[in-house]
Write a protein that holds these residues in place. Structure first.
Motif, PDB file in Angstrom:
ATOM      1  N   PHE A  29       7.898 -30.629  13.946  1.00 52.08           N
ATOM      2  CA  PHE A  29       6.526 -30.709  14.423  1.00 52.08           C
ATOM      3  C   PHE A  29       5.682 -31.665  13.597  1.00 52.08           C
ATOM      4  O   PHE A  29       4.769 -32.282  14.121  1.00 52.08           O
ATOM      5  CB  PHE A  29       5.909 -29.314  14.495  1.00 52.08           C
ATOM      6  CG  PHE A  29       6.501 -28.518  15.611  1.00 52.08           C
ATOM      7  CD1 PHE A  29       6.261 -28.862  16.929  1.00 52.08           C
ATOM      8  CD2 PHE A  29       7.343 -27.466  15.348  1.00 52.08           C
ATOM      9  CE1 PHE A  29       6.836 -28.154  17.961  1.00 52.08           C
ATOM     10  CE2 PHE A  29       7.917 -26.750  16.373  1.00 52.08           C
ATOM     11  CZ  PHE A  29       7.666 -27.097  17.683  1.00 52.08           C
ATOM     12  N   GLN A  56      -0.869 -26.331  14.491  1.00 50.79           N
ATOM     13  CA  GLN A  56       0.286 -26.250  15.376  1.00 50.79           C
ATOM     14  C   GLN A  56       1.562 -25.971  14.598  1.00 50.79           C
ATOM     15  O   GLN A  56       2.398 -25.173  15.019  1.00 50.79           O
ATOM     16  CB  GLN A  56       0.443 -27.550  16.176  1.00 50.79           C
ATOM     17  CG  GLN A  56      -0.608 -27.737  17.241  1.00 50.79           C
ATOM     18  CD  GLN A  56      -0.504 -29.099  17.906  1.00 50.79           C
ATOM     19  OE1 GLN A  56       0.306 -29.932  17.519  1.00 50.79           O
ATOM     20  NE2 GLN A  56      -1.316 -29.318  18.922  1.00 50.79           N
ATOM     21  N   LYS A  60       3.833 -22.711  15.159  1.00 55.17           N
ATOM     22  CA  LYS A  60       5.248 -22.823  15.503  1.00 55.17           C
ATOM     23  C   LYS A  60       6.124 -22.170  14.437  1.00 55.17           C
ATOM     24  O   LYS A  60       7.152 -21.577  14.751  1.00 55.17           O
ATOM     25  CB  LYS A  60       5.655 -24.291  15.680  1.00 55.17           C
ATOM     26  CG  LYS A  60       5.007 -24.959  16.862  1.00 55.17           C
ATOM     27  CD  LYS A  60       5.441 -24.295  18.151  1.00 55.17           C
ATOM     28  CE  LYS A  60       4.809 -24.988  19.344  1.00 55.17           C
ATOM     29  NZ  LYS A  60       5.229 -24.413  20.617  1.00 55.17           N
TER      30      LYS A  60
END
Length: 148
Positions: A29, A56, A60
């Motif tokens: 990511f 994010q 995740k």
């Protein structure tokens, strides 16, 4: 005893997979957000490492840790179910012959030991997943703080 060897190997494999999964998710990511053409061509350099990208990554990581913990719990449950089935098979086999006292007791002791070790291994592996997740989240927080 071979069964103990197998359960130790399964727990070791689970820990290794969970750690690898968390690390790969974090790298993937970060990599995904760092090399988009929009971010490279943008006059605003904070797009590469924005707070949203950090959030994010943390989200995740949490999802990956949750999935890894589910996998670990499922594996422990399967080991316990197998131990229960083996103990009941020994009970059935020895009940028909009439001389199953020793073998039946031994199978129950082994079943209880397998249950205990499966729970211990699952708890240890889940703590390792939590530690890995926390390390990734701390690293992301440190990076976000450094860029502010």
């Amino acid at each position: 005893m071979k069964l103990n060897f197998v359960t130790k190997q399964l727990s070791s494999l689970g820990r290794w997979l969970a750690t690898m999964l968390v690390g790969l998710l974090a790298i993937a990511f970060i990599w995904q957000g760092a090399f988009t053409t929009a971010a490279l061509a943008s006059p605003n350099p904070t797009l590469i490492a924005s707070r949203d990208a950090g959030d994010q990554v943390q989200q995740k990581t949490r999802e990956g840790a949750r999935d890894a913990k589910g996998f670990i719990r499922d594996t422990a449950n399967k080991v316990e179910r197998t131990a229960d089935r083996n103990a009941s098979r020994v009970d059935r086999a020895t009940d028909n012959k009439g001389s199953g006292g020793f073998f039946s007791r031994r199978a129950k002791i082994d079943r209880d030991r397998i249950h205990m070790r499966a729970e211990q291994d699952a708890a240890r592996t889940q703590r390792a997943v939590d530690n890995s997740r926390n390390a990734v989240e701390r690293a992301v927080d440190d990076i976000k703080d450094a860029l502010d």
